[in-house]
Write an enzyme that holds these catalytic residues in place. Structure first.
Site, short mmCIF file in Angstrom:
data_model
loop_
_atom_site.label_atom_id
_atom_site.label_comp_id
_atom_site.label_asym_id
_atom_site.label_seq_id
_atom_site.Cartn_x
_atom_site.Cartn_y
_atom_site.Cartn_z
N GLY A 1 23.19 -3.97 5.96
CA GLY A 1 24.45 -4.50 5.41
C GLY A 1 24.67 -3.95 4.01
N TYR B 1 5.31 -8.16 15.84
CA TYR B 1 5.38 -6.92 15.05
C TYR B 1 6.03 -5.80 15.86
CZ TYR B 1 3.70 -3.05 12.09
OH TYR B 1 3.62 -1.93 11.28
N PHE C 1 0.84 -1.21 0.00
CA PHE C 1 0.00 0.00 0.00
C PHE C 1 0.87 1.26 0.00
CE2 PHE C 1 -1.85 2.69 3.61
CZ PHE C 1 -2.40 3.63 2.75
N LYS D 1 9.82 -4.45 15.22
CA LYS D 1 10.09 -3.07 14.79
C LYS D 1 10.99 -2.35 15.78
CE LYS D 1 7.53 -2.49 10.97
NZ LYS D 1 8.03 -1.95 9.70
N ARG E 1 27.65 -1.45 2.71
CA ARG E 1 28.54 -1.85 1.62
C ARG E 1 28.59 -0.81 0.52
NH1 ARG E 1 26.00 -6.41 0.82
NH2 ARG E 1 26.93 -7.24 2.71
N VAL F 1 13.20 -10.13 1.88
CA VAL F 1 14.28 -9.38 2.57
C VAL F 1 14.98 -10.19 3.65
CG1 VAL F 1 13.46 -7.02 2.12
CG2 VAL F 1 12.64 -8.26 4.16
#
Ligand SMILES: NC(=O)c1ccc[n+]([C@@H]2O[C@H](COP(=O)([O-])OP(=O)(O)OC[C@H]3O[C@@H](n4cnc5c(N)ncnc54)[C@H](O)[C@@H]3O)[C@@H](O)[C@H]2O)c1
Length: 314
Positions: A101, A144, A12, A148, A105, A58
């Protein structure tokens, strides 16, 4: 032209953000595993040569040369984040580690989409960023909320230890077109129920309050935050301080949709906070006087228009 990675870009908020970043002349990589997102949300962007869509989770590392990363990947509604709580916390924590990470990088600036849920069931009202929250670490919302919170810690630690340029925003209830109609969030629930003429389900007595931010206001705040001076890391609240009870929201939705729906009252879910309202003075002071511009009526009108279309094609 900047090259920008948006994780959770087919969701969304992510879809509105991708649209806006492209409009501003950037190149956008939208990364999503489609758990709660949908290709339909970004289908209108696929013809744009500066838009790239990547199916990726992810929790696995990802490599790309980018200048900025907006980390939004995470199911956001209780029905979805409670469906597989272990996966939810993995997405928040491992997702943050993988994206930080990458930022380290390639020396990219990275913004974390955190949440007002880090305040839990707050004892201070409205909530300033200095409030540490009142969160149950072992409840049904913890995967959750604590995920977070841990992600915020990781962002700060990557900044302090590795000089990664970070930004943290805490998003309060946001609504608008392209919300998932089945995710049980109050605005989409009420609108879909009203359009279909079904009973409007209110949890508890309906006197609990929430603040509702329209998606465009949030996207404006996110971009201002990303572009703010490097020393301003956040966390910063982005939300609409206008406060409404569930009963008031239901009434407004009924009026706008001209619906014959009746209100029905159901038991309050566990750990449901009674009040949530952002203190947005930090955002106002640091993000060029950012404040929400779209009031509830105007935002609801746009959202109802979208959902009427969705319901008619179901
Ligand atoms: N909408 C709100 O009111 C609100 C409030 C506070 C915080 N947020 C945060 O904003 C972000 C976006 O929320 P939204 O409302 O657009 O929700 P959404 O569910 O529509 O979007 C989340 C996106 O992340 C994707 N995703 C989930 N797990 C993933 C994974 N492991 N790998 C890759 N992609 C994954 C989903 O498929 C979806 O496209 C979330 O991080 C959410 O926690 C939203």
């Amino acid at each position: 032209m900047k090259k920008i990675l948006v994780t959770g870009g087919a969701g969304f908020i992510g879809s509105h953000l991708c649209e806006r970043l492209l409009k501003e002349g950037n190149e956008v990589i939208c990364l999503d595993n489609y758990f709660t997102g949908d290709k339909q949300n970004i289908i209108h962007l696929l013809d744009n040569p500066y838009f790239e869509l990547v199916r990726h989770d992810v929790t696995e590392p990802y490599y790309a040369e980018v200048d900025e990363i907006y980390n939004l990947a995470c199911p956001a509604s209780p029905v979805h984040y409670q469906y597989n709580p272990i996966k939810t916390i993995k997405t928040s924590v491992m997702g943050a580690i993988n994206m930080l990470g990458l930022a380290k990088r390639v020396k990219a600036k990275i913004l974390q989409a955190s949440t007002s849920e880090v305040y839990g069931d707050p004892k201070i009202h409205p909530q300033p960023e200095t409030y540490w929250g009142h969160v149950n670490p072992i409840g049904i919302r913890s995967c959750y909320d604590e995920g977070k919170r841990c992600a915020e810690t990781l962002f700060m630690d990557y900044h302090n230890q590795n000089d990664v340029k970070i930004k943290i925003i805490r998003i309060f209830n946001t609504y608008g077109p392209r919300m998932n109609p089945d995710d049980g969030r109050v605005v989409s629930n009420f609108i879909v129920q009203a359009i279909k003429g079904k009973d409007i389900t209110i949890y508890g007595d309906g006197k609990q309050t929430r603040s509702f931010q329209y998606a465009d206001d949030l996207v404006e705040g996110m971009i201002r935050m990303m572009n703010s001076k490097d020393s301003f890391l956040g966390p910063v609240n982005l939300g609409n301080p206008g406060e409404f009870t569930m009963l008031e929201l239901a009434q407004k939705v009924i009026e706008i949709t001209d619906s014959s729906s009746k209100l029905v009252f159901l038991p309050l879910p566990k750990d449901d906070p009674m009040q949530r309202k952002p203190d947005i003075s930090l955002a106002y002071d640091n993000l060029s006087e950012w404040e929400p511009k779209i009031n509830l009526e105007e935002g609801l009108l746009k959202t109802v228009k979208y959902f009427k279309n969705v319901v008619s094609t179901q």
